[in-house]
Design a protein around this motif. Sequence first.
Motif, PDB file in Angstrom:
ATOM      1  N   VAL A  71       4.701 -16.729  -3.547  1.00 13.35           N
ATOM      2  CA  VAL A  71       3.356 -17.151  -3.110  1.00 13.35           C
ATOM      3  C   VAL A  71       2.279 -16.414  -3.929  1.00 13.35           C
ATOM      4  O   VAL A  71       2.544 -15.394  -4.584  1.00 13.35           O
ATOM      5  N   GLY A  72       1.060 -16.959  -3.864  1.00 15.63           N
ATOM      6  CA  GLY A  72      -0.035 -16.470  -4.703  1.00 15.63           C
ATOM      7  C   GLY A  72      -0.361 -14.998  -4.525  1.00 15.63           C
ATOM      8  O   GLY A  72      -0.571 -14.265  -5.497  1.00 15.63           O
ATOM      9  N   THR A  73      -0.416 -14.533  -3.284  1.00 17.62           N
ATOM     10  CA  THR A  73      -0.849 -13.150  -3.053  1.00 17.62           C
ATOM     11  C   THR A  73       0.164 -12.121  -3.552  1.00 17.62           C
ATOM     12  O   THR A  73      -0.207 -10.974  -3.792  1.00 17.62           O
ATOM     13  N   ASP A  74       1.440 -12.545  -3.734  1.00 15.15           N
ATOM     14  CA  ASP A  74       2.425 -11.577  -4.252  1.00 15.15           C
ATOM     15  C   ASP A  74       1.986 -10.995  -5.598  1.00 15.15           C
ATOM     16  O   ASP A  74       2.224  -9.827  -5.886  1.00 15.15           O
ATOM     17  N   MET A  75       1.336 -11.825  -6.428  1.00 16.51           N
ATOM     18  CA  MET A  75       0.850 -11.369  -7.734  1.00 16.51           C
ATOM     19  C   MET A  75      -0.089 -10.167  -7.554  1.00 16.51           C
ATOM     20  O   MET A  75      -0.014  -9.182  -8.299  1.00 16.51           O
ATOM     21  N   LEU A  76      -0.966 -10.265  -6.564  1.00 18.78           N
ATOM     22  CA  LEU A  76      -1.929  -9.178  -6.327  1.00 18.78           C
ATOM     23  C   LEU A  76      -1.234  -7.904  -5.868  1.00 18.78           C
ATOM     24  O   LEU A  76      -1.486  -6.815  -6.381  1.00 18.78           O
ATOM     25  N   PHE A  77      -0.377  -8.050  -4.860  1.00 10.79           N
ATOM     26  CA  PHE A  77       0.186  -6.858  -4.235  1.00 10.79           C
ATOM     27  C   PHE A  77       1.273  -6.216  -5.094  1.00 10.79           C
ATOM     28  O   PHE A  77       1.429  -5.004  -5.106  1.00 10.79           O
ATOM     29  N   GLU A  78       1.989  -7.047  -5.852  1.00  9.51           N
ATOM     30  CA  GLU A  78       3.069  -6.507  -6.685  1.00  9.51           C
ATOM     31  C   GLU A  78       2.531  -5.754  -7.905  1.00  9.51           C
ATOM     32  O   GLU A  78       3.286  -5.056  -8.573  1.00  9.51           O
ATOM     33  N   GLN A  79       1.249  -5.911  -8.214  1.00  9.89           N
ATOM     34  CA  GLN A  79       0.721  -5.203  -9.385  1.00  9.89           C
ATOM     35  C   GLN A  79       0.222  -3.801  -9.051  1.00  9.89           C
ATOM     36  O   GLN A  79      -0.075  -3.015  -9.950  1.00  9.89           O
ATOM     37  N   ILE A  80       0.131  -3.479  -7.768  1.00 11.13           N
ATOM     38  CA  ILE A  80      -0.455  -2.182  -7.388  1.00 11.13           C
ATOM     39  C   ILE A  80       0.379  -1.008  -7.923  1.00 11.13           C
ATOM     40  O   ILE A  80      -0.196  -0.041  -8.432  1.00 11.13           O
ATOM     41  N   PRO A  81       1.717  -1.050  -7.851  1.00 10.30           N
ATOM     42  CA  PRO A  81       2.471   0.061  -8.458  1.00 10.30           C
ATOM     43  C   PRO A  81       2.162   0.251  -9.949  1.00 10.30           C
ATOM     44  O   PRO A  81       2.083   1.393 -10.420  1.00 10.30           O
ATOM     45  N   ALA A  82       1.951  -0.847 -10.669  1.00  9.81           N
ATOM     46  CA  ALA A  82       1.632  -0.735 -12.101  1.00  9.81           C
ATOM     47  C   ALA A  82       0.250  -0.108 -12.310  1.00  9.81           C
ATOM     48  O   ALA A  82       0.053   0.719 -13.205  1.00  9.81           O
ATOM     49  N   TYR A  83      -0.692  -0.495 -11.471  1.00 10.93           N
ATOM     50  CA  TYR A  83      -2.017   0.127 -11.494  1.00 10.93           C
ATOM     51  C   TYR A  83      -1.904   1.640 -11.278  1.00 10.93           C
ATOM     52  O   TYR A  83      -2.505   2.440 -11.989  1.00 10.93           O
ATOM     53  N   LEU A  84      -1.154   2.028 -10.255  1.00 18.71           N
ATOM     54  CA  LEU A  84      -1.051   3.454  -9.913  1.00 18.71           C
ATOM     55  C   LEU A  84      -0.400   4.241 -11.041  1.00 18.71           C
ATOM     56  O   LEU A  84      -0.809   5.365 -11.347  1.00 18.71           O
ATOM     57  N   GLU A  85       0.588   3.634 -11.670  1.00 20.47           N
ATOM     58  CA  GLU A  85       1.219   4.281 -12.818  1.00 20.47           C
ATOM     59  C   GLU A  85       0.224   4.436 -13.969  1.00 20.47           C
ATOM     60  O   GLU A  85       0.147   5.485 -14.620  1.00 20.47           O
ATOM     61  N   PHE A  86      -0.569   3.396 -14.201  1.00 21.78           N
ATOM     62  CA  PHE A  86      -1.615   3.420 -15.240  1.00 21.78           C
ATOM     63  C   PHE A  86      -2.598   4.567 -14.978  1.00 21.78           C
ATOM     64  O   PHE A  86      -3.048   5.241 -15.900  1.00 21.78           O
ATOM     65  N   PHE A  87      -2.900   4.820 -13.707  1.00 23.68           N
ATOM     66  CA  PHE A  87      -3.838   5.888 -13.347  1.00 23.68           C
ATOM     67  C   PHE A  87      -3.169   7.269 -13.308  1.00 23.68           C
ATOM     68  O   PHE A  87      -3.832   8.268 -13.015  1.00 23.68           O
ATOM     69  N   GLY A  88      -1.846   7.319 -13.536  1.00 25.09           N
ATOM     70  CA  GLY A  88      -1.162   8.609 -13.589  1.00 25.09           C
ATOM     71  C   GLY A  88      -0.694   9.137 -12.257  1.00 25.09           C
ATOM     72  O   GLY A  88      -0.442  10.339 -12.116  1.00 25.09           O
ATOM     73  N   PHE A  89      -0.557   8.263 -11.264  1.00 28.72           N
ATOM     74  CA  PHE A  89      -0.190   8.716  -9.921  1.00 28.72           C
ATOM     75  C   PHE A  89       1.261   8.381  -9.564  1.00 28.72           C
ATOM     76  O   PHE A  89       1.621   8.380  -8.391  1.00 28.72           O
ATOM     77  N   GLY A  90       2.085   8.088 -10.563  1.00 29.45           N
ATOM     78  CA  GLY A  90       3.457   7.686 -10.260  1.00 29.45           C
ATOM     79  C   GLY A  90       3.532   6.208  -9.947  1.00 29.45           C
ATOM     80  O   GLY A  90       2.524   5.501 -10.004  1.00 29.45           O
ATOM     81  N   ARG A  91       4.757   5.732  -9.647  1.00 25.76           N
ATOM     82  CA  ARG A  91       4.929   4.297  -9.401  1.00 25.76           C
ATOM     83  C   ARG A  91       5.679   4.096  -8.084  1.00 25.76           C
ATOM     84  O   ARG A  91       6.907   3.959  -8.061  1.00 25.76           O
ATOM     85  N   PRO A  92       4.936   4.058  -6.968  1.00 23.36           N
ATOM     86  CA  PRO A  92       5.594   3.883  -5.666  1.00 23.36           C
ATOM     87  C   PRO A  92       6.137   2.458  -5.527  1.00 23.36           C
ATOM     88  O   PRO A  92       5.745   1.565  -6.278  1.00 23.36           O
ATOM     89  N   SER A  93       7.000   2.273  -4.558  1.00 24.10           N
ATOM     90  CA  SER A  93       7.493   0.929  -4.268  1.00 24.10           C
ATOM     91  C   SER A  93       6.426   0.155  -3.492  1.00 24.10           C
ATOM     92  O   SER A  93       5.558   0.732  -2.838  1.00 24.10           O
ATOM     93  N   VAL A  94       6.510  -1.169  -3.600  1.00 25.38           N
ATOM     94  CA  VAL A  94       5.622  -2.019  -2.802  1.00 25.38           C
ATOM     95  C   VAL A  94       5.848  -1.747  -1.315  1.00 25.38           C
ATOM     96  O   VAL A  94       4.906  -1.731  -0.522  1.00 25.38           O
TER      97      VAL A  94
END
Lengths: 277, 277
Positions: A243-266
């Motif tokens: 579904v459409g919203t999965d794209m939004l929520f599944e990218q948050i770990p990648a964002y956090l990794e980009f910011f240097g905060f590790g990569r938590p699970s969804v």
Amino acid sequence: MIRGTTKLIAHLGYPTSTFKAPMIYNPWFAHRGIDAVVVPMGCKAEDYAVFLPLLFRLSNIHGALVTMPHKVATVALADRVSVTARIAGAANALRLGADGLLEADMFDGEGFVAGVLGKGQKLADRAALVVGCGGVGSAIAASLAKAGVARLALFDPNAAMAEGLADRLKAAYPALAVVTGSNDPAGFALVVNASPLGMNPDDPLPMDVERIDPSTFVGEVVMKSEMTPFLAAAAARGCRYQVGTDMLFEQIPAYLEFFGFGRPSVAELREQAAISY
Amino acid sequence: MIRGTTKLIAHLGYPTSTFKAPMIYNPWFAHRGIDAVVVPMGCKAEDYAVFLPLLFRLSNIHGALVTMPHKVATVALADRVSVTARIAGAANALRLGADGLLEADMFDGEGFVAGVLGKGQKLADRAALVVGCGGVGSAIAASLAKAGVARLALFDPNAAMAEGLADRLKAAYPALAVVTGSNDPAGFALVVNASPLGMNPDDPLPMDVERIDPSTFVGEVVMKSEMTPFLAAAAARGCRYQVGTDMLFEQIPAYLEFFGFGRPSVAELREQAAISY
């Protein structure tokens, strides 16, 4: 708890009233004891080019989440742009590099791909069709190329959009086979609606669903409803789907990794969030 | 909990690491269910004049707390400046007026006066001595005038500073008796050290403490230690007194009223705060 030492992550867009990111990121920061905060900033399009460089001169700025209407403008304003963002022609994340330069990346496609992979669909060496070659379609195509698909078919009613995207993809991924001009979904491992069709109740379907094989994985970007008419028709054929919203929520770990905060699970993020999603 | 609808109050200054305001304001906002947040922004002096107008163009900006090094610059950048801020030559609070104009006010002196009144010392029609006529001394003098003192004595080793402040006070408060040129504390209901004397261990006392009457109320702005040598000497004579940090904390209710959030008691704020003070 915001302190004098807290790292600031601006959530830039306009209007801000529907922003959900603060209610996902901030509880997770608190849970992990990370001294950072996501703060909505309703920056209008006409102010963005002047405001952004000044924002990144603040001594406690750490990064930014970028949303409508600034994603395209961000590419031109950053000092360094990732290959994915360059292909997409849009960026939704900014951070300061160690040398003080402003780095842009694009995670919409990364979220889409992470969701598909997480649902067990393989992408490496497979073929995919992306219908709709605007910002989100371009981002998804760029991330599918990064994920190693062997063949990408691109379709847009504006043929020049599809061809422009094809050119950018081939320049960055010379081994990738890219074709344009058809939205026929037969024979693909993955088909994606990245067009706005499905936003309005009388929209036609974005492709001929009868020609989608039941083994094909079907992705959607429209978030108007969870099960769009396109997804409902694909599901009725037995297709697995995202579904459409999965794209939004599944990218948050990648964002956090980009910011240097590790990569938590969804799952960990969902568990801490102040909203359910 | 920060949301897309949250009103943003910037805490502007540099450096930010010692900022305490977020830990006082934000828990109180949460306690009262007010959808607002104080966020530190480490703006450097050279960026302030350009950053400030852009910050106040954000759709969710509500106001700003202003601290070092921006208090003087703020007066020139605001569209409307209160009488108190005009006399002080400095402002520490900004908000957007209903007409979209930027309004500045100064609450350092208000906090000092609120603390003194709250400790039972009357000011209306009394005489006060302010030693030190820089930013904080000017702010205190302006708020003492607003509180209705009948006579103000001003002293600064730089006589022009005292005379300039006297002129600004007399222009705004024609009925006020203002004298300059002496730091003799004899005969005042209130004497204030608003000079930096007391910051360094070998500083002389700001005035001849032996000439302070035990019935005089003594105020201090130096926050280096709670009981400065000046306060300790005055207390030894039996004077009632106010410590430096009271000025900061006693002004918070005035700030909140300025931002339109009501005027809580200092006790209520202390009870909610995430730091003890």
